[in-house]
Design a protein around this motif. Structure first.
Motif, short mmCIF file in Angstrom:
data_model
loop_
_atom_site.label_atom_id
_atom_site.label_comp_id
_atom_site.label_asym_id
_atom_site.label_seq_id
_atom_site.Cartn_x
_atom_site.Cartn_y
_atom_site.Cartn_z
N MET A 215 0.23 -7.47 -3.69
CA MET A 215 -0.22 -7.79 -3.21
C MET A 215 0.85 -9.85 -2.25
O MET A 215 1.67 -9.80 -3.77
CB MET A 215 -1.26 -8.45 -2.89
CG MET A 215 -2.22 -7.51 -3.48
SD MET A 215 -3.65 -7.88 -4.00
CE MET A 215 -4.11 -9.13 -3.54
N ARG B 121 0.46 -7.16 1.86
CA ARG B 121 -0.18 -5.93 1.02
C ARG B 121 1.18 -5.06 1.33
O ARG B 121 1.05 -4.70 2.46
CB ARG B 121 -1.24 -5.64 1.45
CG ARG B 121 -2.33 -4.98 0.17
CD ARG B 121 -3.63 -4.84 0.32
NE ARG B 121 -4.11 -5.55 0.60
CZ ARG B 121 -5.22 -6.30 0.00
NH1 ARG B 121 -4.79 -5.73 -1.39
NH2 ARG B 121 -5.32 -7.45 0.10
N ARG C 158 0.04 -1.05 0.28
CA ARG C 158 -1.67 -0.62 -0.26
C ARG C 158 -0.15 -0.11 -1.67
O ARG C 158 0.15 1.50 -1.27
CB ARG C 158 -1.55 -0.17 0.44
CG ARG C 158 -2.06 -1.39 1.69
CD ARG C 158 -3.43 -0.17 2.51
NE ARG C 158 -4.20 -1.53 2.75
CZ ARG C 158 -5.42 -2.22 2.72
NH1 ARG C 158 -6.00 -2.13 1.01
NH2 ARG C 158 -5.70 -2.88 3.16
N GLY C 159 -1.09 0.69 -2.69
CA GLY C 159 -1.32 1.64 -3.81
C GLY C 159 -1.33 2.65 -3.24
O GLY C 159 -2.14 3.07 -2.03
N ARG C 160 -1.28 3.76 -4.01
CA ARG C 160 -1.82 5.68 -3.86
C ARG C 160 -3.62 4.96 -4.18
O ARG C 160 -4.03 6.24 -4.35
CB ARG C 160 -1.09 6.33 -4.87
CG ARG C 160 0.85 6.29 -4.34
CD ARG C 160 1.07 7.62 -5.06
NE ARG C 160 1.42 7.04 -6.53
CZ ARG C 160 2.15 6.19 -7.10
NH1 ARG C 160 3.37 6.13 -6.61
NH2 ARG C 160 2.07 6.22 -9.11
N GLY C 161 -3.84 4.14 -5.14
CA GLY C 161 -5.39 4.20 -5.86
C GLY C 161 -5.27 4.65 -7.02
O GLY C 161 -6.75 4.50 -7.77
N GLN D 15 6.43 2.44 -3.25
CA GLN D 15 4.14 2.95 -3.35
C GLN D 15 4.72 3.12 -4.56
O GLN D 15 5.12 3.47 -5.11
CB GLN D 15 4.44 3.98 -2.45
CG GLN D 15 2.38 3.71 -2.21
CD GLN D 15 1.42 5.00 -1.90
OE1 GLN D 15 2.41 6.13 -1.43
NE2 GLN D 15 0.77 4.30 -1.27
N ASP E 200 -1.76 -1.50 -5.40
CA ASP E 200 -1.94 -2.39 -4.74
C ASP E 200 -0.56 -3.59 -5.27
O ASP E 200 -0.95 -4.18 -6.05
CB ASP E 200 -2.77 -3.32 -3.49
CG ASP E 200 -3.91 -2.87 -3.08
OD1 ASP E 200 -3.33 -0.78 -2.97
OD2 ASP E 200 -4.49 -2.66 -2.10
N ASP F 194 -12.52 -9.89 -2.29
CA ASP F 194 -11.83 -8.31 -1.86
C ASP F 194 -10.49 -8.87 -1.04
O ASP F 194 -9.88 -7.48 -1.86
CB ASP F 194 -12.70 -7.69 -1.11
CG ASP F 194 -14.01 -7.26 -1.03
OD1 ASP F 194 -14.50 -7.16 -3.00
OD2 ASP F 194 -14.76 -7.27 -0.65
N SER G 192 -3.70 -3.62 -10.41
CA SER G 192 -2.58 -4.41 -8.75
C SER G 192 -1.84 -5.49 -9.18
O SER G 192 -2.62 -5.48 -10.67
CB SER G 192 -4.17 -4.80 -8.00
OG SER G 192 -5.27 -5.25 -8.28
N CYS H 21 2.47 -2.03 -10.89
CA CYS H 21 2.35 -1.20 -10.46
C CYS H 21 2.22 0.73 -10.51
O CYS H 21 1.92 0.76 -9.85
CB CYS H 21 2.50 -2.04 -8.66
SG CYS H 21 1.86 -3.54 -8.01
N GLU I 26 1.80 -4.89 5.35
CA GLU I 26 0.53 -5.39 5.99
C GLU I 26 0.34 -6.86 6.25
O GLU I 26 0.63 -7.11 4.47
CB GLU I 26 -0.14 -4.27 4.88
CG GLU I 26 -1.77 -4.38 6.11
CD GLU I 26 -2.66 -4.02 5.45
OE1 GLU I 26 -3.96 -4.32 4.53
OE2 GLU I 26 -2.35 -2.93 4.96
#
Length: 426
Positions: free
Chosen positions: A130, A56, A58-61, A124, A128, A154, A65, A425, A40
Protein backbone atom coordinates in the motif's frame (compact mmCIF):
# COMPACT_ATOMS: atom_id res chain seq x y z
CA UNK A 1 15.30 13.17 -16.47
CA UNK A 2 14.24 10.23 -14.32
CA UNK A 3 10.60 9.43 -13.57
CA UNK A 4 10.92 10.21 -9.88
CA UNK A 5 12.40 13.65 -10.61
CA UNK A 6 9.60 14.53 -13.03
CA UNK A 7 6.92 13.45 -10.57
CA UNK A 8 8.54 15.35 -7.71
CA UNK A 9 8.72 18.50 -9.81
CA UNK A 10 5.01 18.27 -10.56
CA UNK A 11 4.21 17.71 -6.86
CA UNK A 12 6.30 20.69 -5.75
CA UNK A 13 4.53 22.92 -8.29
CA UNK A 14 1.24 22.18 -6.51
CA UNK A 15 1.10 24.56 -3.54
CA UNK A 16 -0.20 22.41 -0.68
CA UNK A 17 0.83 24.77 2.11
CA UNK A 18 -1.04 23.84 5.29
CA UNK A 19 -3.14 25.71 6.17
CA UNK A 20 -5.23 25.52 4.05
CA UNK A 21 -3.69 22.36 2.56
CA UNK A 22 -5.59 21.76 -0.70
CA UNK A 23 -4.00 18.30 -0.83
CA UNK A 24 -6.65 16.95 -3.23
CA UNK A 25 -4.66 18.33 -6.15
CA UNK A 26 -1.66 16.21 -5.10
CA UNK A 27 -3.82 13.13 -4.46
CA UNK A 28 -5.36 13.42 -7.94
CA UNK A 29 -1.95 13.88 -9.57
CA UNK A 30 -0.68 10.71 -7.86
CA UNK A 31 -3.82 8.77 -8.83
CA UNK A 32 -3.41 9.84 -12.46
CA UNK A 33 0.21 8.67 -12.35
CA UNK A 34 -0.48 5.31 -10.70
CA UNK A 35 -3.68 4.05 -12.31
CA UNK A 36 -2.24 3.69 -15.84
CA UNK A 37 0.43 1.41 -14.30
CA UNK A 38 -2.30 -0.86 -12.96
CA UNK A 39 -2.24 0.31 -9.35
CA UNK A 40 -5.59 0.39 -7.56
CA UNK A 41 -6.29 3.88 -6.19
CA UNK A 42 -8.95 5.41 -3.97
CA UNK A 43 -9.36 8.90 -2.57
CA UNK A 44 -10.75 9.47 0.93
CA UNK A 45 -11.63 12.98 2.05
CA UNK A 46 -13.28 14.44 5.12
CA UNK A 47 -13.79 17.59 3.05
CA UNK A 48 -13.44 17.66 -0.76
CA UNK A 49 -10.29 19.78 -0.89
CA UNK A 50 -8.36 17.70 1.70
CA UNK A 51 -8.16 14.26 0.05
CA UNK A 52 -5.94 11.37 1.08
CA UNK A 53 -4.79 8.84 -1.52
CA UNK A 54 -4.62 5.12 -0.72
CA UNK A 55 -3.02 3.09 -3.52
CA UNK A 56 -2.63 -0.68 -3.46
CA UNK A 57 -1.10 -3.64 -5.24
CA UNK A 58 -3.16 -6.48 -3.87
CA UNK A 59 -1.29 -9.54 -2.68
CA UNK A 60 -2.17 -13.19 -2.96
CA UNK A 61 -3.58 -13.08 0.57
CA UNK A 62 -1.10 -15.31 2.36
CA UNK A 63 1.53 -12.83 3.58
CA UNK A 64 2.08 -9.63 5.56
CA UNK A 65 1.07 -6.20 4.27
CA UNK A 66 3.34 -3.17 3.99
CA UNK A 67 2.19 0.47 3.87
CA UNK A 68 4.43 3.22 2.52
CA UNK A 69 3.32 6.26 4.51
CA UNK A 70 3.76 9.87 3.44
CA UNK A 71 2.05 13.24 3.53
CA UNK A 72 1.43 15.74 0.76
CA UNK A 73 0.98 18.95 2.77
CA UNK A 74 3.90 21.32 3.36
CA UNK A 75 4.73 24.24 5.63
CA UNK A 76 4.75 27.89 4.62
CA UNK A 77 7.52 29.14 2.32
CA UNK A 78 8.39 32.85 2.21
CA UNK A 79 9.69 33.47 -1.31
CA UNK A 80 11.69 36.48 -0.08
CA UNK A 81 13.94 34.14 1.93
CA UNK A 82 14.62 31.73 -0.95
CA UNK A 83 17.30 31.81 -3.63
CA UNK A 84 14.83 30.23 -6.08
CA UNK A 85 11.08 29.99 -6.50
CA UNK A 86 9.90 27.75 -3.62
CA UNK A 87 7.20 26.14 -5.77
CA UNK A 88 9.25 26.04 -8.96
CA UNK A 89 10.64 22.50 -8.73
CA UNK A 90 13.84 23.47 -10.54
CA UNK A 91 16.69 21.00 -10.98
CA UNK A 92 20.01 22.70 -10.24
CA UNK A 93 23.35 20.90 -10.00
CA UNK A 94 21.70 17.53 -9.49
CA UNK A 95 19.25 18.71 -6.82
CA UNK A 96 15.50 19.31 -6.98
CA UNK A 97 14.59 22.59 -5.27
CA UNK A 98 11.30 23.48 -3.67
CA UNK A 99 9.13 23.39 -0.58
CA UNK A 100 8.54 19.78 0.38
CA UNK A 101 11.55 18.37 -1.50
CA UNK A 102 12.78 16.87 1.78
CA UNK A 103 9.61 17.05 3.89
CA UNK A 104 8.28 15.06 2.27
CA UNK A 105 7.22 15.18 -1.37
CA UNK A 106 10.51 13.54 -2.35
CA UNK A 107 9.51 10.39 -0.48
CA UNK A 108 5.95 10.73 -1.85
CA UNK A 109 7.32 10.67 -5.40
CA UNK A 110 9.70 7.79 -4.65
CA UNK A 111 6.88 5.73 -3.11
CA UNK A 112 4.63 6.29 -6.11
CA UNK A 113 7.40 5.36 -8.55
CA UNK A 114 8.25 2.24 -6.54
CA UNK A 115 4.63 1.05 -6.77
CA UNK A 116 4.27 1.97 -10.44
CA UNK A 117 7.44 0.17 -11.53
CA UNK A 118 6.55 -2.95 -9.55
CA UNK A 119 3.04 -2.98 -11.01
CA UNK A 120 4.29 -2.52 -14.57
CA UNK A 121 6.62 -5.49 -14.06
CA UNK A 122 3.68 -7.63 -12.99
CA UNK A 123 4.96 -8.11 -9.45
CA UNK A 124 2.55 -9.40 -6.82
CA UNK A 125 3.44 -10.10 -3.23
CA UNK A 126 1.95 -12.55 -0.80
CA UNK A 127 0.56 -9.57 1.12
CA UNK A 128 -0.76 -6.18 0.00
CA UNK A 129 1.62 -3.34 -0.82
CA UNK A 130 0.00 0.00 0.00
CA UNK A 131 0.92 3.64 -0.51
CA UNK A 132 -0.78 6.23 1.69
CA UNK A 133 -0.33 9.87 0.67
CA UNK A 134 -2.06 11.58 3.58
CA UNK A 135 -3.22 15.13 4.08
CA UNK A 136 -2.70 17.35 7.12
CA UNK A 137 0.40 15.93 8.78
CA UNK A 138 1.98 19.33 9.37
CA UNK A 139 -0.96 20.76 11.37
CA UNK A 140 -2.92 17.71 12.46
CA UNK A 141 -6.47 19.07 12.41
CA UNK A 142 -8.04 15.68 11.73
CA UNK A 143 -8.08 15.54 7.93
CA UNK A 144 -5.26 13.04 7.42
CA UNK A 145 -4.10 9.72 8.80
CA UNK A 146 -5.68 10.34 12.22
CA UNK A 147 -9.07 10.57 10.48
CA UNK A 148 -8.35 7.63 8.13
CA UNK A 149 -7.64 5.15 10.94
CA UNK A 150 -10.92 6.13 12.58
CA UNK A 151 -13.23 6.54 9.58
CA UNK A 152 -11.70 4.02 7.14
CA UNK A 153 -9.57 1.62 9.19
CA UNK A 154 -9.67 -1.23 6.67
CA UNK A 155 -8.23 1.04 3.99
CA UNK A 156 -5.01 1.70 5.91
CA UNK A 157 -4.63 -1.34 8.17
CA UNK A 158 -1.13 -2.79 7.71
CA UNK A 159 1.24 -5.22 9.41
CA UNK A 160 4.31 -3.10 8.59
CA UNK A 161 4.90 0.46 7.45
CA UNK A 162 7.68 2.77 6.33
CA UNK A 163 7.59 6.52 6.80
CA UNK A 164 9.77 9.59 7.22
CA UNK A 165 11.85 10.05 10.35
CA UNK A 166 15.34 8.76 9.58
CA UNK A 167 17.53 7.14 6.95
CA UNK A 168 20.48 9.49 7.38
CA UNK A 169 23.94 8.15 6.58
CA UNK A 170 26.47 9.12 9.23
CA UNK A 171 30.11 8.25 9.85
CA UNK A 172 31.19 7.81 13.47
CA UNK A 173 34.17 6.04 15.03
CA UNK A 174 35.23 4.69 11.65
CA UNK A 175 31.83 3.12 11.00
CA UNK A 176 29.15 3.94 8.46
CA UNK A 177 25.68 3.89 9.98
CA UNK A 178 22.23 4.41 8.48
CA UNK A 179 19.78 5.52 11.15
CA UNK A 180 16.42 3.75 11.32
CA UNK A 181 13.73 5.28 13.56
CA UNK A 182 11.88 2.56 15.44
CA UNK A 183 10.30 4.79 18.10
CA UNK A 184 9.18 8.36 18.76
CA UNK A 185 8.94 10.58 21.81
CA UNK A 186 5.55 11.90 22.88
CA UNK A 187 4.63 15.55 22.57
CA UNK A 188 3.07 16.35 25.95
CA UNK A 189 3.01 20.15 26.45
CA UNK A 190 1.81 21.70 29.70
CA UNK A 191 0.26 25.01 30.61
CA UNK A 192 1.75 26.56 33.75
CA UNK A 193 -0.76 28.95 35.31
CA UNK A 194 0.67 31.30 37.93
CA UNK A 195 -1.75 33.31 40.06
CA UNK A 196 -1.49 36.77 41.62
CA UNK A 197 -3.73 39.79 42.19
CA UNK A 198 -4.47 42.46 39.60
CA UNK A 199 -4.11 46.19 40.09
CA UNK A 200 -3.22 49.43 38.36
CA UNK A 201 0.36 49.45 37.09
CA UNK A 202 0.94 52.91 38.58
CA UNK A 203 0.51 51.42 42.08
CA UNK A 204 2.40 48.11 41.98
CA UNK A 205 2.57 47.73 45.76
CA UNK A 206 -1.17 47.10 46.08
CA UNK A 207 -1.14 44.26 43.54
CA UNK A 208 0.60 40.89 43.29
CA UNK A 209 2.10 40.62 39.82
CA UNK A 210 1.57 37.10 38.42
CA UNK A 211 4.14 37.75 35.69
CA UNK A 212 6.80 38.51 38.27
CA UNK A 213 5.77 35.46 40.30
CA UNK A 214 6.12 33.34 37.15
CA UNK A 215 9.69 34.50 36.44
CA UNK A 216 11.53 32.24 38.94
CA UNK A 217 9.39 29.27 37.88
CA UNK A 218 10.31 29.87 34.23
CA UNK A 219 13.97 30.14 35.19
CA UNK A 220 13.68 26.90 37.15
CA UNK A 221 12.13 25.14 34.16
CA UNK A 222 14.99 26.40 32.01
CA UNK A 223 17.40 24.57 34.33
CA UNK A 224 15.45 21.31 34.23
CA UNK A 225 17.49 18.15 34.72
CA UNK A 226 16.57 14.58 35.47
CA UNK A 227 18.49 11.34 35.81
CA UNK A 228 19.27 9.88 32.37
CA UNK A 229 17.97 6.50 31.30
CA UNK A 230 18.82 4.27 28.36
CA UNK A 231 15.77 3.39 26.30
CA UNK A 232 16.15 0.34 24.01
CA UNK A 233 16.61 2.47 20.91
CA UNK A 234 19.55 4.44 22.35
CA UNK A 235 21.07 1.27 23.77
CA UNK A 236 20.75 -0.32 20.34
CA UNK A 237 22.37 2.66 18.66
CA UNK A 238 25.29 2.63 21.08
CA UNK A 239 25.70 -1.14 20.73
CA UNK A 240 26.02 -0.83 16.94
CA UNK A 241 28.40 2.11 17.29
CA UNK A 242 30.57 0.88 20.17
CA UNK A 243 30.00 -2.85 20.37
CA UNK A 244 28.98 -2.29 23.98
CA UNK A 245 26.50 -0.20 25.97
CA UNK A 246 27.77 2.23 28.64
CA UNK A 247 25.85 3.00 31.81
CA UNK A 248 23.12 5.61 31.39
CA UNK A 249 24.96 8.20 33.46
CA UNK A 250 28.06 7.84 31.25
CA UNK A 251 26.36 7.60 27.85
CA UNK A 252 26.49 11.29 26.94
CA UNK A 253 30.14 11.64 27.99
CA UNK A 254 31.08 8.59 25.92
CA UNK A 255 29.14 9.94 22.93
CA UNK A 256 30.85 13.33 23.20
CA UNK A 257 34.19 11.56 23.19
CA UNK A 258 33.34 10.03 19.82
CA UNK A 259 31.99 13.12 18.04
CA UNK A 260 29.67 16.08 18.69
CA UNK A 261 27.12 14.51 16.31
CA UNK A 262 26.89 11.36 18.42
CA UNK A 263 26.11 13.46 21.50
CA UNK A 264 23.54 15.56 19.59
CA UNK A 265 21.76 12.40 18.50
CA UNK A 266 21.34 10.83 21.92
CA UNK A 267 21.14 13.80 24.32
CA UNK A 268 17.39 14.52 23.83
CA UNK A 269 16.70 10.78 24.05
CA UNK A 270 18.17 10.19 27.51
CA UNK A 271 15.28 11.83 29.37
CA UNK A 272 12.17 13.95 29.02
CA UNK A 273 12.93 17.47 27.77
CA UNK A 274 11.34 20.69 29.05
CA UNK A 275 11.33 24.03 27.22
CA UNK A 276 9.21 27.07 28.20
CA UNK A 277 8.27 28.63 24.86
CA UNK A 278 5.36 31.08 25.25
CA UNK A 279 3.98 33.37 27.96
CA UNK A 280 0.80 35.40 28.25
CA UNK A 281 -0.13 37.81 31.03
CA UNK A 282 -1.84 41.22 30.98
CA UNK A 283 -3.50 42.45 27.79
CA UNK A 284 -2.97 46.09 28.78
CA UNK A 285 0.21 47.94 29.60
CA UNK A 286 -1.28 49.64 32.68
CA UNK A 287 -2.87 46.55 34.26
CA UNK A 288 -0.84 44.30 36.54
CA UNK A 289 -1.84 40.71 35.66
CA UNK A 290 -3.58 38.39 38.09
CA UNK A 291 -2.74 35.41 35.88
CA UNK A 292 0.31 34.46 33.86
CA UNK A 293 0.09 31.44 31.54
CA UNK A 294 3.31 29.81 30.34
CA UNK A 295 3.29 27.16 27.62
CA UNK A 296 5.92 24.52 28.28
CA UNK A 297 6.98 22.18 25.48
CA UNK A 298 7.54 18.75 27.04
CA UNK A 299 8.74 15.67 25.13
CA UNK A 300 8.63 12.40 27.02
CA UNK A 301 10.22 9.04 26.31
CA UNK A 302 8.28 6.08 24.90
CA UNK A 303 6.76 4.28 27.86
CA UNK A 304 6.38 7.42 29.96
CA UNK A 305 3.00 9.12 30.44
CA UNK A 306 1.92 12.74 30.83
CA UNK A 307 1.02 11.85 34.41
CA UNK A 308 4.64 10.79 34.97
CA UNK A 309 5.79 14.06 33.45
CA UNK A 310 3.47 16.13 35.64
CA UNK A 311 4.75 14.47 38.80
CA UNK A 312 8.33 15.11 37.70
CA UNK A 313 7.63 18.76 36.89
CA UNK A 314 5.87 19.39 40.20
CA UNK A 315 8.76 17.79 42.04
CA UNK A 316 11.20 20.01 40.18
CA UNK A 317 9.23 23.25 40.70
CA UNK A 318 8.25 22.58 44.29
CA UNK A 319 5.14 23.85 46.05
CA UNK A 320 3.60 27.15 45.00
CA UNK A 321 0.50 29.01 43.89
CA UNK A 322 0.36 27.60 40.37
CA UNK A 323 -1.57 25.08 38.28
CA UNK A 324 -0.01 22.64 35.83
CA UNK A 325 -2.28 21.33 33.08
CA UNK A 326 -1.43 18.85 30.33
CA UNK A 327 -2.86 20.16 27.04
CA UNK A 328 -1.87 17.46 24.50
CA UNK A 329 -0.55 13.94 24.19
CA UNK A 330 0.60 12.74 20.77
CA UNK A 331 3.16 10.15 19.77
CA UNK A 332 5.25 8.22 22.24
CA UNK A 333 5.07 4.86 20.45
CA UNK A 334 7.68 2.29 19.51
CA UNK A 335 8.06 -0.82 17.38
CA UNK A 336 10.24 -3.85 17.92
CA UNK A 337 13.83 -3.75 16.69
CA UNK A 338 14.14 -6.83 14.54
CA UNK A 339 11.93 -8.98 12.34
CA UNK A 340 11.21 -8.83 8.59
CA UNK A 341 11.17 -5.04 8.24
CA UNK A 342 14.40 -4.60 10.16
CA UNK A 343 15.98 -7.34 8.05
CA UNK A 344 14.86 -5.52 4.90
CA UNK A 345 16.51 -2.29 6.07
CA UNK A 346 19.76 -4.00 7.07
CA UNK A 347 20.01 -6.13 3.91
CA UNK A 348 19.49 -3.07 1.71
CA UNK A 349 22.10 -1.04 3.56
CA UNK A 350 24.62 -3.88 3.34
CA UNK A 351 24.01 -4.37 -0.37
CA UNK A 352 24.24 -0.66 -1.23
CA UNK A 353 27.31 -0.03 0.91
CA UNK A 354 29.18 -3.13 2.07
CA UNK A 355 30.23 -2.79 5.70
CA UNK A 356 27.57 -0.21 6.53
CA UNK A 357 25.16 -0.99 9.38
CA UNK A 358 21.60 -0.06 10.24
CA UNK A 359 21.33 1.53 13.68
CA UNK A 360 18.08 2.08 15.60
CA UNK A 361 17.17 5.50 16.87
CA UNK A 362 14.22 7.26 18.48
CA UNK A 363 12.76 10.38 16.86
CA UNK A 364 12.86 13.34 19.24
CA UNK A 365 9.60 14.61 17.73
CA UNK A 366 6.90 12.43 16.20
CA UNK A 367 5.41 11.51 12.82
CA UNK A 368 2.17 10.01 11.52
CA UNK A 369 3.56 6.53 12.26
CA UNK A 370 2.07 6.63 15.74
CA UNK A 371 -1.47 6.53 14.34
CA UNK A 372 -0.86 3.08 12.80
CA UNK A 373 1.00 1.76 15.82
CA UNK A 374 -1.81 2.84 18.15
CA UNK A 375 -4.69 1.68 15.92
CA UNK A 376 -3.40 -1.63 14.57
CA UNK A 377 -0.15 -2.54 16.33
CA UNK A 378 1.69 -1.92 13.06
CA UNK A 379 5.47 -2.34 13.10
CA UNK A 380 6.33 1.13 11.81
CA UNK A 381 9.81 2.42 10.98
CA UNK A 382 11.02 5.79 9.80
CA UNK A 383 13.57 5.06 7.07
CA UNK A 384 14.19 6.76 3.73
CA UNK A 385 17.90 6.45 2.95
CA UNK A 386 19.95 9.54 2.12
CA UNK A 387 23.70 9.71 1.55
CA UNK A 388 24.42 12.46 -1.01
CA UNK A 389 23.36 15.21 1.40
CA UNK A 390 24.74 15.06 4.92
CA UNK A 391 22.24 14.89 7.76
CA UNK A 392 23.21 18.23 9.31
CA UNK A 393 22.61 20.10 6.04
CA UNK A 394 19.27 18.35 5.53
CA UNK A 395 18.17 19.20 9.08
CA UNK A 396 18.86 22.90 8.45
CA UNK A 397 16.85 22.89 5.20
CA UNK A 398 13.69 21.17 6.43
CA UNK A 399 10.98 23.79 7.13
CA UNK A 400 13.50 26.43 6.05
CA UNK A 401 14.52 28.35 2.93
CA UNK A 402 16.22 26.73 -0.09
CA UNK A 403 14.92 23.23 0.68
CA UNK A 404 16.21 20.75 -1.89
CA UNK A 405 16.96 17.06 -2.36
CA UNK A 406 19.71 15.36 -4.39
CA UNK A 407 18.44 13.39 -7.39
CA UNK A 408 20.70 10.49 -6.40
CA UNK A 409 18.98 10.26 -2.99
CA UNK A 410 15.58 10.11 -4.68
CA UNK A 411 16.78 7.23 -6.83
CA UNK A 412 18.31 5.54 -3.78
CA UNK A 413 14.94 5.85 -2.05
CA UNK A 414 13.11 4.22 -4.97
CA UNK A 415 15.52 1.29 -4.88
CA UNK A 416 15.02 0.85 -1.14
CA UNK A 417 11.22 0.97 -1.28
CA UNK A 418 11.15 -1.60 -4.08
CA UNK A 419 13.52 -3.81 -2.08
CA UNK A 420 11.46 -3.46 1.12
CA UNK A 421 8.23 -4.30 -0.71
CA UNK A 422 9.65 -7.48 -2.18
CA UNK A 423 11.40 -8.48 1.05
CA UNK A 424 8.44 -7.91 3.39
CA UNK A 425 5.42 -8.72 1.24
CA UNK A 426 7.07 -11.79 -0.28
Amino acid sequence: MTEVVDLLQRLIRLDTTNPPGNETAAAELLRDFLEPAGVECELFARTPERANLVARIRGRGDGPSLALLSHTDVVLADAAEWSREPFGGEVVDGEVWGRGALDMKGEVAASAVALATLARAGWQGAGDLMFVAAADEEVGDGFGLEWLVQAHPDAVRADYSLNEGAGDRIELAGKVLYLCATAEKMSSPFLLRVHGRSGHASMPSIADNALVRAAPLIERLGQFQVEPQLIPEVAGFLRVLLGDVPQAENALTVARGIAPLAAELIEPLLAMTVSPTMARASNKRNVIPALCEVTVDVRILPGQTPEDAEATLRGWLGAGDYDLVNIERQGGTRSEIGGPLWDAVQSFVSAEEPGALAAPICVAGFTDSHWLREAFGTVAYGFFPARAMDSETAARLIHSADERVPVSDLELGVRFLRHAAQAVCG
